[in-house]
Scaffold this motif. Structure first.
Motif, PDB file in Angstrom:
ATOM      1  N   TYR A  47       0.853  -1.186   0.000  1.00 23.56           N
ATOM      2  CA  TYR A  47       0.000   0.000   0.000  1.00 23.56           C
ATOM      3  C   TYR A  47       0.891   1.238   0.000  1.00 23.56           C
ATOM      4  O   TYR A  47       2.027   1.197   0.467  1.00 23.56           O
ATOM      5  CB  TYR A  47      -0.885   0.054   1.258  1.00 23.56           C
ATOM      6  CG  TYR A  47      -2.238  -0.566   1.129  1.00 23.56           C
ATOM      7  CD1 TYR A  47      -2.465  -1.860   1.596  1.00 23.56           C
ATOM      8  CD2 TYR A  47      -3.308   0.131   0.571  1.00 23.56           C
ATOM      9  CE1 TYR A  47      -3.715  -2.450   1.500  1.00 23.56           C
ATOM     10  CE2 TYR A  47      -4.573  -0.458   0.473  1.00 23.56           C
ATOM     11  CZ  TYR A  47      -4.767  -1.748   0.941  1.00 23.56           C
ATOM     12  OH  TYR A  47      -6.016  -2.323   0.858  1.00 23.56           O
ATOM     13  N   TYR A  48       0.352   2.345  -0.487  1.00 25.93           N
ATOM     14  CA  TYR A  48       1.040   3.603  -0.337  1.00 25.93           C
ATOM     15  C   TYR A  48       0.033   4.712  -0.107  1.00 25.93           C
ATOM     16  O   TYR A  48      -1.151   4.583  -0.442  1.00 25.93           O
ATOM     17  CB  TYR A  48       1.942   3.919  -1.535  1.00 25.93           C
ATOM     18  CG  TYR A  48       1.227   4.154  -2.843  1.00 25.93           C
ATOM     19  CD1 TYR A  48       0.832   3.085  -3.637  1.00 25.93           C
ATOM     20  CD2 TYR A  48       0.994   5.443  -3.318  1.00 25.93           C
ATOM     21  CE1 TYR A  48       0.194   3.292  -4.840  1.00 25.93           C
ATOM     22  CE2 TYR A  48       0.361   5.663  -4.521  1.00 25.93           C
ATOM     23  CZ  TYR A  48      -0.035   4.586  -5.285  1.00 25.93           C
ATOM     24  OH  TYR A  48      -0.669   4.782  -6.490  1.00 25.93           O
ATOM     25  N   SER A  49       0.533   5.789   0.487  1.00 20.33           N
ATOM     26  CA  SER A  49      -0.318   6.928   0.807  1.00 20.33           C
ATOM     27  C   SER A  49       0.434   8.195   0.452  1.00 20.33           C
ATOM     28  O   SER A  49       1.576   8.382   0.872  1.00 20.33           O
ATOM     29  CB  SER A  49      -0.644   6.928   2.306  1.00 20.33           C
ATOM     30  OG  SER A  49      -1.212   8.164   2.701  1.00 20.33           O
ATOM     31  N   GLN A  50      -0.184   9.049  -0.313  1.00 19.56           N
ATOM     32  CA  GLN A  50       0.484  10.292  -0.711  1.00 19.56           C
ATOM     33  C   GLN A  50       0.053  11.477   0.131  1.00 19.56           C
ATOM     34  O   GLN A  50       0.669  12.546   0.070  1.00 19.56           O
ATOM     35  CB  GLN A  50       0.226  10.560  -2.189  1.00 19.56           C
ATOM     36  CG  GLN A  50       0.876   9.498  -3.088  1.00 19.56           C
ATOM     37  CD  GLN A  50       0.696   9.795  -4.554  1.00 19.56           C
ATOM     38  OE1 GLN A  50      -0.367  10.216  -4.976  1.00 19.56           O
ATOM     39  NE2 GLN A  50       1.739   9.567  -5.327  1.00 19.56           N
ATOM     40  N   ILE A  51      -1.018  11.272   0.915  1.00 22.72           N
ATOM     41  CA  ILE A  51      -1.521  12.375   1.724  1.00 22.72           C
ATOM     42  C   ILE A  51      -2.377  11.781   2.839  1.00 22.72           C
ATOM     43  O   ILE A  51      -2.894  10.659   2.708  1.00 22.72           O
ATOM     44  CB  ILE A  51      -2.329  13.361   0.844  1.00 22.72           C
ATOM     45  CG1 ILE A  51      -2.516  14.687   1.554  1.00 22.72           C
ATOM     46  CG2 ILE A  51      -3.636  12.750   0.411  1.00 22.72           C
ATOM     47  CD1 ILE A  51      -3.055  15.768   0.632  1.00 22.72           C
ATOM     48  N   VAL A  52      -2.534  12.529   3.898  1.00 20.70           N
ATOM     49  CA  VAL A  52      -3.347  12.067   5.033  1.00 20.70           C
ATOM     50  C   VAL A  52      -4.758  11.735   4.553  1.00 20.70           C
ATOM     51  O   VAL A  52      -5.320  12.407   3.693  1.00 20.70           O
ATOM     52  CB  VAL A  52      -3.380  13.145   6.132  1.00 20.70           C
ATOM     53  CG1 VAL A  52      -4.327  12.753   7.259  1.00 20.70           C
ATOM     54  CG2 VAL A  52      -1.989  13.365   6.691  1.00 20.70           C
ATOM     55  N   ASN A  53      -5.295  10.662   5.128  1.00 18.24           N
ATOM     56  CA  ASN A  53      -6.658  10.189   4.847  1.00 18.24           C
ATOM     57  C   ASN A  53      -6.857   9.688   3.426  1.00 18.24           C
ATOM     58  O   ASN A  53      -8.008   9.576   2.953  1.00 18.24           O
ATOM     59  CB  ASN A  53      -7.700  11.286   5.157  1.00 18.24           C
ATOM     60  CG  ASN A  53      -7.807  11.562   6.645  1.00 18.24           C
ATOM     61  OD1 ASN A  53      -7.706  10.647   7.463  1.00 18.24           O
ATOM     62  ND2 ASN A  53      -7.995  12.809   7.000  1.00 18.24           N
ATOM     63  N   TYR A  64      -4.242  -7.319   3.402  1.00 16.34           N
ATOM     64  CA  TYR A  64      -3.657  -6.235   4.190  1.00 16.34           C
ATOM     65  C   TYR A  64      -4.614  -5.053   4.242  1.00 16.34           C
ATOM     66  O   TYR A  64      -5.439  -4.876   3.359  1.00 16.34           O
ATOM     67  CB  TYR A  64      -2.344  -5.759   3.569  1.00 16.34           C
ATOM     68  CG  TYR A  64      -1.261  -6.796   3.472  1.00 16.34           C
ATOM     69  CD1 TYR A  64      -1.052  -7.484   2.280  1.00 16.34           C
ATOM     70  CD2 TYR A  64      -0.441  -7.084   4.554  1.00 16.34           C
ATOM     71  CE1 TYR A  64      -0.059  -8.440   2.168  1.00 16.34           C
ATOM     72  CE2 TYR A  64       0.566  -8.035   4.447  1.00 16.34           C
ATOM     73  CZ  TYR A  64       0.746  -8.707   3.249  1.00 16.34           C
ATOM     74  OH  TYR A  64       1.739  -9.653   3.150  1.00 16.34           O
ATOM     75  N   SER A  65      -4.474  -4.239   5.289  1.00 15.40           N
ATOM     76  CA  SER A  65      -5.202  -2.972   5.352  1.00 15.40           C
ATOM     77  C   SER A  65      -4.312  -1.930   6.012  1.00 15.40           C
ATOM     78  O   SER A  65      -3.385  -2.263   6.752  1.00 15.40           O
ATOM     79  CB  SER A  65      -6.516  -3.115   6.121  1.00 15.40           C
ATOM     80  OG  SER A  65      -6.262  -3.404   7.478  1.00 15.40           O
ATOM     81  N   VAL A  66      -4.589  -0.662   5.698  1.00 22.90           N
ATOM     82  CA  VAL A  66      -3.794   0.453   6.241  1.00 22.90           C
ATOM     83  C   VAL A  66      -4.730   1.580   6.638  1.00 22.90           C
ATOM     84  O   VAL A  66      -5.909   1.604   6.294  1.00 22.90           O
ATOM     85  CB  VAL A  66      -2.767   0.988   5.223  1.00 22.90           C
ATOM     86  CG1 VAL A  66      -1.680  -0.038   4.934  1.00 22.90           C
ATOM     87  CG2 VAL A  66      -3.461   1.454   3.950  1.00 22.90           C
ATOM     88  N   LEU A  76       0.192  -0.739   9.321  1.00 21.73           N
ATOM     89  CA  LEU A  76      -0.224  -1.811   8.411  1.00 21.73           C
ATOM     90  C   LEU A  76      -0.806  -2.964   9.226  1.00 21.73           C
ATOM     91  O   LEU A  76      -0.160  -3.441  10.159  1.00 21.73           O
ATOM     92  CB  LEU A  76       0.981  -2.330   7.620  1.00 21.73           C
ATOM     93  CG  LEU A  76       0.746  -3.566   6.738  1.00 21.73           C
ATOM     94  CD1 LEU A  76      -0.058  -3.193   5.498  1.00 21.73           C
ATOM     95  CD2 LEU A  76       2.080  -4.207   6.331  1.00 21.73           C
ATOM     96  N   THR A  77      -2.017  -3.390   8.877  1.00 20.38           N
ATOM     97  CA  THR A  77      -2.621  -4.547   9.527  1.00 20.38           C
ATOM     98  C   THR A  77      -2.555  -5.741   8.583  1.00 20.38           C
ATOM     99  O   THR A  77      -3.014  -5.655   7.432  1.00 20.38           O
ATOM    100  CB  THR A  77      -4.070  -4.269   9.937  1.00 20.38           C
ATOM    101  OG1 THR A  77      -4.078  -3.216  10.915  1.00 20.38           O
ATOM    102  CG2 THR A  77      -4.718  -5.510  10.545  1.00 20.38           C
TER     103      THR A  77
END
Lengths: 113, 110
Positions: A47-53, A64-66, A76-77
């Protein structure tokens, strides 16, 4: 001293249990990433995230979940749906603009009991 | 489909000699390339990078060469030192997507 902290370094899970891996950064980076490394293989993006929320699935997101409730944190779960969770998990962050290197934590090794 | 490949899983070099690590890629849209170094039980650390508009970038003992026509990237370490023994990953970026090779384990023999 800025950096990325992953905890714990070693984690054991019983089959059927969910487990959460922690990743915290104080680099003021916008983007954060989770990778999985298996023996003899490269890093595969979970997974990746570029910004909050906001976050996006990588190549191997199934099981997996984030969440990204804070800029500094990207946990990371690993759920019970992940059939082969034993691996070395790496968290990374970057400024989030083009062509900037990622900075990595020291990883968490997850093993199934 | 592996877009970034490191075909040599391991390399041994005598101390003081040159180490050459190779990387091939398939996606012509990659616009930035990086090398990372990784010790056991630690995360990779960024070593050196090169933009696709250049063909060479040097930083001390480390030089990265890019051959776009061949879609080939190499890292030269001169002179090699025992502390250079580690796994080296090449990576390529397009947009904000990173693609990593499988790594080459370098052993520098004293």
């Amino acid at each position: 001293d800025g950096g990325i902290t992953q905890s714990p370094k070693y984690l054991f899970r019983k089959e059927g249990q969910n487990v959460t891996l922690s990743c915290e950064q104080n680099l003021n980076h916008d983007a954060m990433y989770w990778y999985r490394q298996d023996p003899g293989q490269g890093l595969r993006l979970i997974y990746y995230s570029q910004i909050v929320n906001d976050f996006q699935k990588g190549d191997i997101a199934e099981g997996y979940s984030v969440s990204r409730e804070k800029k500094e944190s990207f946990p990371l779960t690993v759920t019970s749906a992940q059939k082969n969770p034993t691996a070395f998990y790496l968290c990374a962050s970057s400024l989030g603009v083009a062509n900037q290197p990622q900075h990595f934590g020291d990883g968490t090794r997850l093993s199934i009991l | 489909d592996q877009q970034v490949k490191q075909n040599s899983p391991s390399l041994s070099v005598q101390e003081g000699r040159i180490s050459i690590l190779n990387c091939d890629y398939t996606n012509s849209m990659f616009d930035y390339f990086l090398w990372y170094k990784k010790y056991p039980a630690e995360g990779p650390t960024f070593l050196i990078s090169i933009s696709s508009i250049k063909d060479k970038n040097e930083d001390g003992r480390f030089t990265v060469f890019l051959n776009k026509s061949a879609k080939h990237l190499s890292l030269h370490i001169v002179p090699s030192q025992p502390g250079d023994s580690a796994v080296y990953f090449c990576a390529a970026i397009t947009g904000n997507q990173f693609y990593f090779g499988t790594g080459t384990s370098l052993t520098v023999i004293p």
